[in-house]
Write a protein that holds these residues in place. Structure first.
Motif, PDB file in Angstrom:
ATOM      1  N   PHE A   1      -0.599  14.150 -13.861  1.00 25.35           N
ATOM      2  CA  PHE A   1      -0.784  12.738 -14.220  1.00 25.35           C
ATOM      3  C   PHE A   1      -1.570  12.020 -13.142  1.00 25.35           C
ATOM      4  CE2 PHE A   1       2.813  12.744 -11.430  1.00 25.35           C
ATOM      5  CZ  PHE A   1       2.843  11.519 -10.800  1.00 25.35           C
ATOM      6  N   ILE A   2      -2.257  10.968 -13.550  1.00 24.09           N
ATOM      7  CA  ILE A   2      -2.969  10.059 -12.652  1.00 24.09           C
ATOM      8  C   ILE A   2      -2.408   8.666 -12.917  1.00 24.09           C
ATOM      9  CG2 ILE A   2      -5.201   9.181 -11.905  1.00 24.09           C
ATOM     10  CD1 ILE A   2      -4.842  12.240 -11.583  1.00 24.09           C
ATOM     11  N   VAL A   3      -1.798   8.066 -11.928  1.00 17.56           N
ATOM     12  CA  VAL A   3      -1.023   6.853 -12.165  1.00 17.56           C
ATOM     13  C   VAL A   3      -1.892   5.696 -12.656  1.00 17.56           C
ATOM     14  CG1 VAL A   3      -1.153   5.889  -9.826  1.00 17.56           C
ATOM     15  CG2 VAL A   3       0.896   5.501 -11.242  1.00 17.56           C
ATOM     16  N   SER A   4      -3.185   5.688 -12.285  1.00 17.44           N
ATOM     17  CA  SER A   4      -4.049   4.592 -12.727  1.00 17.44           C
ATOM     18  C   SER A   4      -4.268   4.601 -14.237  1.00 17.44           C
ATOM     19  CB  SER A   4      -5.400   4.668 -12.015  1.00 17.44           C
ATOM     20  OG  SER A   4      -6.040   5.907 -12.282  1.00 17.44           O
ATOM     21  N   GLU A   5      -3.960   5.720 -14.885  1.00 17.90           N
ATOM     22  CA  GLU A   5      -4.096   5.802 -16.343  1.00 17.90           C
ATOM     23  C   GLU A   5      -2.879   5.256 -17.073  1.00 17.90           C
ATOM     24  OE1 GLU A   5      -6.980   9.770 -16.345  1.00 17.90           O
ATOM     25  OE2 GLU A   5      -4.893   9.959 -16.972  1.00 17.90           O
ATOM     26  N   HIS A   6      -1.901   4.741 -16.339  1.00 20.70           N
ATOM     27  CA  HIS A   6      -0.663   4.254 -16.946  1.00 20.70           C
ATOM     28  C   HIS A   6      -0.334   2.836 -16.471  1.00 20.70           C
ATOM     29  CE1 HIS A   6       0.045   8.306 -18.484  1.00 20.70           C
ATOM     30  NE2 HIS A   6      -0.322   8.743 -17.292  1.00 20.70           N
ATOM     31  N   PRO A   7      -1.252   1.896 -16.697  1.00 22.78           N
ATOM     32  CA  PRO A   7      -1.004   0.525 -16.219  1.00 22.78           C
ATOM     33  C   PRO A   7       0.216  -0.117 -16.868  1.00 22.78           C
ATOM     34  CG  PRO A   7      -2.869   0.574 -17.745  1.00 22.78           C
ATOM     35  CD  PRO A   7      -2.532   2.007 -17.439  1.00 22.78           C
TER      36      PRO A   7
ATOM     37  N   TRP B   1       7.348   6.832  -8.883  1.00 23.83           N
ATOM     38  CA  TRP B   1       8.200   6.332  -9.967  1.00 23.83           C
ATOM     39  C   TRP B   1       7.802   6.956 -11.296  1.00 23.83           C
ATOM     40  CZ3 TRP B   1       8.047   3.915 -14.633  1.00 23.83           C
ATOM     41  CH2 TRP B   1       9.182   3.233 -15.069  1.00 23.83           C
ATOM     42  N   TYR B   2       6.506   6.981 -11.583  1.00 24.78           N
ATOM     43  CA  TYR B   2       6.057   7.510 -12.869  1.00 24.78           C
ATOM     44  C   TYR B   2       6.413   8.992 -13.000  1.00 24.78           C
ATOM     45  CZ  TYR B   2       3.320   8.593 -16.969  1.00 24.78           C
ATOM     46  OH  TYR B   2       2.963   9.005 -18.239  1.00 24.78           O
ATOM     47  N   GLY B   3       6.088   9.787 -11.983  1.00 23.12           N
ATOM     48  CA  GLY B   3       6.353  11.215 -12.079  1.00 23.12           C
ATOM     49  C   GLY B   3       7.822  11.527 -12.247  1.00 23.12           C
ATOM     50  N   LEU B   4       8.671  10.781 -11.530  1.00 21.47           N
ATOM     51  CA  LEU B   4      10.108  11.025 -11.632  1.00 21.47           C
ATOM     52  C   LEU B   4      10.676  10.511 -12.946  1.00 21.47           C
ATOM     53  CD1 LEU B   4      12.692  12.010 -10.035  1.00 21.47           C
ATOM     54  CD2 LEU B   4      13.119   9.566  -9.694  1.00 21.47           C
ATOM     55  N   VAL B   5      10.405   9.255 -13.259  1.00 20.17           N
ATOM     56  CA  VAL B   5      11.059   8.606 -14.401  1.00 20.17           C
ATOM     57  C   VAL B   5      10.482   9.058 -15.737  1.00 20.17           C
ATOM     58  CG1 VAL B   5      11.518   6.368 -15.487  1.00 20.17           C
ATOM     59  CG2 VAL B   5      11.686   6.613 -12.994  1.00 20.17           C
TER      60      VAL B   5
ATOM     61  N   LEU C   1       0.824  -1.206   0.000  1.00 22.45           N
ATOM     62  CA  LEU C   1       0.000   0.000   0.000  1.00 22.45           C
ATOM     63  C   LEU C   1       0.861   1.260   0.000  1.00 22.45           C
ATOM     64  CD1 LEU C   1      -2.762  -0.990   2.579  1.00 22.45           C
ATOM     65  CD2 LEU C   1      -2.948  -0.932   0.080  1.00 22.45           C
ATOM     66  N   GLY C   2       2.176   1.089   0.023  1.00 25.76           N
ATOM     67  CA  GLY C   2       3.089   2.218   0.096  1.00 25.76           C
ATOM     68  C   GLY C   2       4.131   2.176  -0.998  1.00 25.76           C
ATOM     69  N   SER C   3       5.354   1.861  -0.613  1.00 26.79           N
ATOM     70  CA  SER C   3       6.481   1.953  -1.543  1.00 26.79           C
ATOM     71  C   SER C   3       6.377   1.014  -2.735  1.00 26.79           C
ATOM     72  CB  SER C   3       7.786   1.674  -0.785  1.00 26.79           C
ATOM     73  OG  SER C   3       7.995   2.636   0.215  1.00 26.79           O
ATOM     74  N   VAL C   4       5.709  -0.124  -2.571  1.00 25.15           N
ATOM     75  CA  VAL C   4       5.581  -1.074  -3.689  1.00 25.15           C
ATOM     76  C   VAL C   4       4.162  -1.070  -4.244  1.00 25.15           C
ATOM     77  CG1 VAL C   4       6.216  -3.412  -4.431  1.00 25.15           C
ATOM     78  CG2 VAL C   4       7.277  -2.450  -2.416  1.00 25.15           C
ATOM     79  N   GLY C   5       3.368  -0.105  -3.831  1.00 22.94           N
ATOM     80  CA  GLY C   5       1.995  -0.010  -4.297  1.00 22.94           C
ATOM     81  C   GLY C   5       1.730   1.273  -5.052  1.00 22.94           C
ATOM     82  N   MET C   6       0.487   1.738  -4.994  1.00 20.22           N
ATOM     83  CA  MET C   6       0.091   2.927  -5.740  1.00 20.22           C
ATOM     84  C   MET C   6       0.953   4.152  -5.444  1.00 20.22           C
ATOM     85  SD  MET C   6      -1.719   5.981  -5.365  1.00 20.22           S
ATOM     86  CE  MET C   6      -2.839   5.745  -3.990  1.00 20.22           C
ATOM     87  N   PRO C   7       1.253   4.460  -4.163  1.00 25.71           N
ATOM     88  CA  PRO C   7       2.104   5.629  -3.920  1.00 25.71           C
ATOM     89  C   PRO C   7       3.496   5.486  -4.537  1.00 25.71           C
ATOM     90  CG  PRO C   7       0.925   5.017  -1.932  1.00 25.71           C
ATOM     91  CD  PRO C   7       0.715   3.900  -2.911  1.00 25.71           C
ATOM     92  N   GLY C   8       4.079   4.294  -4.413  1.00 28.84           N
ATOM     93  CA  GLY C   8       5.401   4.078  -4.977  1.00 28.84           C
ATOM     94  C   GLY C   8       5.424   4.219  -6.488  1.00 28.84           C
ATOM     95  N   VAL C   9       4.438   3.615  -7.149  1.00 29.24           N
ATOM     96  CA  VAL C   9       4.374   3.697  -8.607  1.00 29.24           C
ATOM     97  C   VAL C   9       4.070   5.130  -9.046  1.00 29.24           C
ATOM     98  CG1 VAL C   9       3.279   2.795 -10.691  1.00 29.24           C
ATOM     99  CG2 VAL C   9       3.699   1.275  -8.765  1.00 29.24           C
ATOM    100  N   THR C  10       3.273   5.840  -8.253  1.00 28.27           N
ATOM    101  CA  THR C  10       3.024   7.251  -8.540  1.00 28.27           C
ATOM    102  C   THR C  10       4.326   8.036  -8.546  1.00 28.27           C
ATOM    103  OG1 THR C  10       0.801   7.189  -7.582  1.00 28.27           O
ATOM    104  CG2 THR C  10       1.862   9.332  -7.700  1.00 28.27           C
TER     105      THR C  10
END
Length: 342
Positions: free
Chosen positions: A283-289, A141-145, A130-139
């Motif tokens: 960006f919304i991370v759920s739009e980038h599966p 990752w996406y914004g940075l990378v 629910l944190g670093s390996v979940g939605m917040p973490g991927v959020t």
């Protein structure tokens, strides 16, 4: 006697600042194995995730997602254990991740693709999904990378740096050879960001409360300007960062927590977007599966090997969720805000 599922529903929409009166606690029976239809599973939630985006869903105004329905369980990510199943791919005892909401149990149609996912807790704690390996973490990752795309030696600034998203952004940026400056509220959070997460500097916005003082501190921490900014807050902090952005800087707009109560957050100097030729992307991370496999591979590897550090604030019991959520919006949490349900 059947088991009881306690859940938190949205009772009313906030008028300005949200309060505990906007929520209500409801008790409902948990379906038995015999009452399930083919494909359904019952999940006993161990942890509930509380996240700032939920505040926006409580409003009825236009947003990127439909408003949270009234008199319905609040939306939210959960991890837990399957306790009953009529689906061949999910067995009792499986640990799973899903969007079970603010409740102790959920009934999930596992035939719906992506409704729940099995998770491996051999090397990664269940709550980390629910944190670093979940939605917040991927959020993060996406914004940075994908948006900031930092190069070695560049300077990256992260607001809400001690939180679930910001802490991931900073550690990923450090792993890519960047100078990383955080913004957080309070001396303890800033010490954690620098001493434990490895940021190069952290600015305490509670110490530097006016725009001039904050800008002075930011300038001292970013002698070579700012190449990338991960935005979680908005307001005064965004204004100050834009004054320090280098030409062709990139800003990933993830959240605007300073404006979640409905007040507008105008930019003080939007001409800087043109002057510095800035790239600003929301960006919304759920739009980038498509990025989840790559992101979770890197994040999971870092957590499993201890290279990704994280902290959790854990409230106890479903009844504590509203107060914990309101505290999150005021920055009272330290790290990822969770509710322990079992």
């Amino acid at each position: 006697m059947s088991q009881i599922n306690r859940q938190i529903q949205l009772a009313s929409r906030p008028q300005g600042e949200a309060t505990t009166d906007n929520f209500k606690l409801v008790e409902l029976p948990v379906p038995s194995q015999a009452e399930l239809t083919d494909g359904q599973v019952v999940v006993r939630h161990h942890f509930l995730s509380l996240d700032p985006y939920m505040r926006g869903r409580m409003n009825e105004s236009k947003s990127y997602a439909q408003p949270q329905p009234l008199n319905d369980v609040m939306i939210g990510g959960t991890v837990g254990e399957v306790v009953a199943s009529k689906h061949p791919k999910f067995a009792v005892g499986d640990k799973v991740l899903g969007m079970g909401g603010w409740q102790e149990y959920s009934v999930v149609d596992a035939n719906v693709r992506g409704a729940i996912h099995k998770v491996d807790t051999t090397h990664i704690p269940l709550s980390a999904y629910l944190g670093s390996v979940g939605m917040p973490g991927v959020t993060g990752w996406y914004g940075l990378v994908k948006i900031i795309n930092p190069k070695e030696g560049e300077t990256v600034v992260v607001s809400a740096a001690s939180g679930a998203v910001g802490s991931v952004v900073g550690q990923l940026a450090k792993a890519r050879g960047c100078r990383v400056v955080g913004v957080a509220g309070g001396a303890d959070k800033c010490r954690y960001v620098v001493d434990e997460l490895g940021f190069d500097a952290c600015i305490d916005y509670k110490e530097h409360k006016d725009s001039k003082a904050f800008y002075t501190a930011l300038k001292a921490a970013t002698p070579n300007g700012i190449d990338g900014y991960f935005e979680n807050v908005g307001g005064m902090i965004l204004d100050a960062v834009m004054l320090r952005m280098n030409a062709f800087g990139r800003i990933a707009m993830c959240g605007m927590i300073a404006g979640y109560d409905g007040q507008p957050l105008p930019l003080s100097n939007p001409s800087l977007i043109l002057i510095s030729r800035l790239k600003i992307e929301g960006f919304i991370v759920s739009e980038h599966p498509e990025v989840w496999p790559e992101a979770t591979k890197e994040l999971g590897g870092m957590v499993a090997t201890g290279k990704m550090k994280f902290r959790e604030s854990v409230a106890d019991g479903i009844a504590s969720a509203p107060e914990a959520f309101l505290g999150l919006l005021k920055g009272k949490n330290f790290g990822k805000q969770l509710v322990k349900l079992s």
